[in-house]
Design a protein around this motif. Structure first.
Motif, short mmCIF file in Angstrom:
data_model
loop_
_atom_site.label_atom_id
_atom_site.label_comp_id
_atom_site.label_asym_id
_atom_site.label_seq_id
_atom_site.Cartn_x
_atom_site.Cartn_y
_atom_site.Cartn_z
N TYR A 131 1.09 -14.24 4.82
CA TYR A 131 1.71 -13.73 3.27
C TYR A 131 2.68 -13.76 3.66
CZ TYR A 131 -1.82 -10.28 2.71
OH TYR A 131 -2.94 -9.00 2.47
N GLU A 178 -1.21 -2.71 7.39
CA GLU A 178 -2.34 -2.49 7.08
C GLU A 178 -2.44 -4.93 6.35
OE1 GLU A 178 -3.44 -0.34 4.57
OE2 GLU A 178 -4.71 -1.67 2.33
N ASN A 179 -1.41 -5.02 6.31
CA ASN A 179 -1.19 -6.40 5.90
C ASN A 179 0.57 -7.20 6.09
OD1 ASN A 179 -2.64 -6.94 3.54
ND2 ASN A 179 -1.67 -4.81 2.58
N HIS A 203 -16.28 -2.15 6.04
CA HIS A 203 -17.02 -1.64 5.70
C HIS A 203 -17.54 -1.37 4.29
CE1 HIS A 203 -11.99 -2.42 4.85
NE2 HIS A 203 -12.67 -3.77 5.44
N TRP A 241 -10.18 2.64 7.65
CA TRP A 241 -9.01 1.51 6.88
C TRP A 241 -7.80 1.81 5.74
CZ3 TRP A 241 -7.40 -3.00 8.70
CH2 TRP A 241 -6.46 -3.62 7.84
N GLN A 268 -15.89 -4.78 10.71
CA GLN A 268 -15.03 -4.16 9.87
C GLN A 268 -15.37 -3.28 10.07
OE1 GLN A 268 -13.32 -7.04 7.18
NE2 GLN A 268 -12.39 -8.66 8.37
N GLU A 276 -12.44 -1.56 10.23
CA GLU A 276 -11.78 -1.59 8.86
C GLU A 276 -12.64 -0.12 8.50
OE1 GLU A 276 -10.33 -5.28 7.25
OE2 GLU A 276 -9.88 -6.29 9.20
N THR A 326 1.06 -1.51 -0.12
CA THR A 326 0.43 0.05 -0.19
C THR A 326 0.91 1.08 -0.09
OG1 THR A 326 -0.66 -0.38 2.03
CG2 THR A 326 -2.30 -0.99 0.64
N TRP A 364 -5.78 -16.92 2.21
CA TRP A 364 -5.30 -16.20 2.69
C TRP A 364 -3.82 -16.67 3.39
CZ3 TRP A 364 -5.53 -11.44 0.11
CH2 TRP A 364 -6.96 -11.20 -0.32
N ASN A 410 -9.55 -13.61 11.93
CA ASN A 410 -9.78 -12.89 11.18
C ASN A 410 -10.77 -13.95 10.24
OD1 ASN A 410 -10.23 -10.06 10.34
ND2 ASN A 410 -8.93 -10.58 8.05
N GLU A 411 -11.84 -13.36 9.64
CA GLU A 411 -13.04 -13.76 8.89
C GLU A 411 -13.21 -15.77 8.51
OE1 GLU A 411 -11.84 -12.13 4.80
OE2 GLU A 411 -12.20 -10.22 6.34
N LYS A 467 -0.08 -9.94 8.24
CA LYS A 467 -0.32 -11.32 8.39
C LYS A 467 0.48 -12.51 8.02
CE LYS A 467 -3.94 -8.55 6.19
NZ LYS A 467 -4.46 -7.54 5.00
N HIS A 491 -3.23 -6.65 13.06
CA HIS A 491 -4.05 -7.61 12.49
C HIS A 491 -3.18 -8.64 11.76
CE1 HIS A 491 -7.44 -7.73 9.46
NE2 HIS A 491 -6.51 -7.23 8.63
N TRP A 529 -7.15 0.53 -0.67
CA TRP A 529 -7.97 -1.44 -0.96
C TRP A 529 -8.70 -1.43 -1.99
CZ3 TRP A 529 -11.09 -5.54 0.75
CH2 TRP A 529 -12.04 -4.51 1.39
N TRP A 579 -5.54 -15.33 9.92
CA TRP A 579 -6.31 -14.89 8.69
C TRP A 579 -7.66 -16.18 8.12
CZ3 TRP A 579 -5.90 -10.85 4.61
CH2 TRP A 579 -7.22 -10.88 4.07
C1 XIL Z 1 -6.99 -5.90 2.46
C2 XIL Z 1 -5.76 -5.04 2.45
O1 XIL Z 1 -6.17 -3.84 2.28
C3 XIL Z 1 -5.46 -5.37 0.79
O2 XIL Z 1 -3.58 -4.70 0.65
C4 XIL Z 1 -4.75 -6.79 0.63
O3 XIL Z 1 -4.27 -6.59 -0.93
C5 XIL Z 1 -5.50 -7.99 0.88
O4 XIL Z 1 -6.43 -7.48 2.45
N1 XIL Z 1 -10.09 -7.57 5.83
C6 XIL Z 1 -9.29 -7.50 5.84
C7 XIL Z 1 -8.46 -6.96 6.14
O5 XIL Z 1 -9.40 -8.28 7.49
O6 XIL Z 1 -7.13 -7.42 6.12
C8 XIL Z 1 -8.46 -7.01 4.37
O7 XIL Z 1 -7.54 -6.16 3.77
C9 XIL Z 1 -9.64 -5.87 3.53
C10 XIL Z 1 -10.99 -6.88 4.49
#
Ligand code: XIL
Length: 377
Positions: free
Chosen positions: A80, A74-75, A247, A327, A245, A285, A52, A120, A165-166, A78, A111, A335, A115
């Protein structure tokens, strides 16, 4: 020597040190603090292999310093990014964010430790052979717990962790299958993650984080999350809070990113049930997707701000809501520019600041919601 001359002498492009336009009044961090809340944002480490790229941008850094009481990579935490293989940890990128937060006296969230979604996982992990029978469960647990131990120990400044997460499949509310759950069992995997996190960070807030939203189409997702939260309580799993989150406009399968009318009653019932089980809440987020809104910028900005204000007012009315994280803070780094592009290919306006680093109506909506939020202890 003036700032311009100094930056030229340092080889910095003068344009980059132009002052940002500041929003009038107190910062979002200060408004939140006044109510016993925290406000902050996600940030990327930038530079080579950038995902990012935002810590590289001095004007972006300034917004974070001005507005944020807490940051979250943000990443960079994780699997990955952190785990090129089963033995190695690549901490450099997360270290850069942790150092920035510390240097500016900003708190840090983590964070995410797991995941729990094969999409992921790094490829090597999806292909990992844990062996057969009871040995497989032991080996899987060892890999997971070792990861959590090492990552948590590396960042003692992190006081709030998205441990899992998720993991809920929004289609039917079930727990997603991964190599870990195949070897250990689904509940056993999630519980092991929370127990390991509690042991490694006894004082940190431990969070289950997911994207079930208030829009239509999220019914099965919400029900699955409630079932999961109930199971945690029954088994005594150490989970302190639900990360919502938020969004907005992205989790509406029917409208493909619209801002349709929310299911407010069902949403309140969902939040009531979660808080009724003793969970705190975090908005982890926050952004507002303008994918399906008209092209006109003023119309889009007014609409996203109005939806944000209504949502945040509802959420902040719950004293259990402890933190609000955006976010990302500047549209061009979001993103969502790549994740759900607009049909007309116009740039999206999903965060609090525009691409010229000017505060938008969405920033005022967040400030207004923080101003009118009840104070918490
Ligand atoms: C997203 C990032 O913003 C991106 O840069 C990446 O490519 C993928 O992940 N839910 C989550 C976050 O828990 O980790 C995600 O972040 C967005 C959706």
């Amino acid at each position: 020597m003036g700032l311009g001359a100094a930056s030229v002498a340092m080889g910095v492009v003068p344009d980059l040190v132009r002052a940002n336009e500041r929003a009038p009044g107190p910062s979002l961090a200060a408004l939140a603090r006044g109510k016993g809340l925290r406000f902050g944002s996600a940030v990327g480490a930038g530079r080579a292999g950038s995902l990012t790229g935002t810590l590289d941008d001095p004007r972006y850094r300034q917004i974070l310093i001005d507005e944020c009481g807490v940051l979250v990579p943000e990443n960079e935490l994780k699997w990955y990014v952190l785990r090129p293989d089963a033995r190695t940890f690549a901490f450099e990128r997360a270290d850069r964010i942790a150092a920035f937060a510390k240097a500016h006296d900003i708190a840090l969230r983590g964070h995410t430790l797991l995941w729990h979604h094969p999409k992921w996982f790094p490829a090597w992990l999806n292909a990992y052979d844990f062996g057969k029978g009871p040995a497989a469960a032991r080996n899987a647990r060892a890999l997971l717990v070792d990861h959590i131990d090492k990552v948590v120990a590396r960042y003692p400044q992190i006081d709030s962790w998205d441990v899992v997460n998720e993991t809920i499949d929004p289609r039917d509310g079930s727990i997603r299958r991964t190599v870990f759950s195949d070897a250990m069992g689904p509940e056993q995997t999630l519980d092991a993650a929370f127990h390991a996190a509690r042991a490694a960070a006894p004082k940190a807030r431990l969070v289950y984080n997911d994207y079930m939203g208030w829009e239509a189409g999220n019914e099965a997702h919400r029900a699955g999350v409630l079932k999961l939260l109930e199971g945690f309580r029954k088994r005594g799993t150490p989970v302190d809070a639900l990360g919502v989150q938020s969004h907005l406009g992205t989790e509406d399968p029917a409208a493909a990113g619209g801002l349709g009318p929310p299911q407010e009653k069902a949403w309140r019932a969902f939040i009531d049930e979660a808080t009724g089980m003793g969970y705190d809440l975090l908005i982890t987020e926050f952004d507002v997707n303008d994918q399906a809104l008209p092209a006109d910028i003023d119309v889009r900005d007014a609409e996203t701000a109005a939806v944000a204000k209504a949502y945040l007012d509802l959420m902040l009315d719950y004293r259990q809501t402890r933190e609000v994280l955006a976010w990302g803070m500047v549209d061009k780094y979001s993103w969502l520019q790549g994740f759900t592009p607009r049909k007309d290919h116009l740039a999206k306006r999903v965060t609090l600041y525009d691409d010229a680093y000017r505060p938008k109506p969405l920033r005022e909506a967040v400030a207004g919601a923080l101003r009118s939020a009840p104070a918490r202890a």
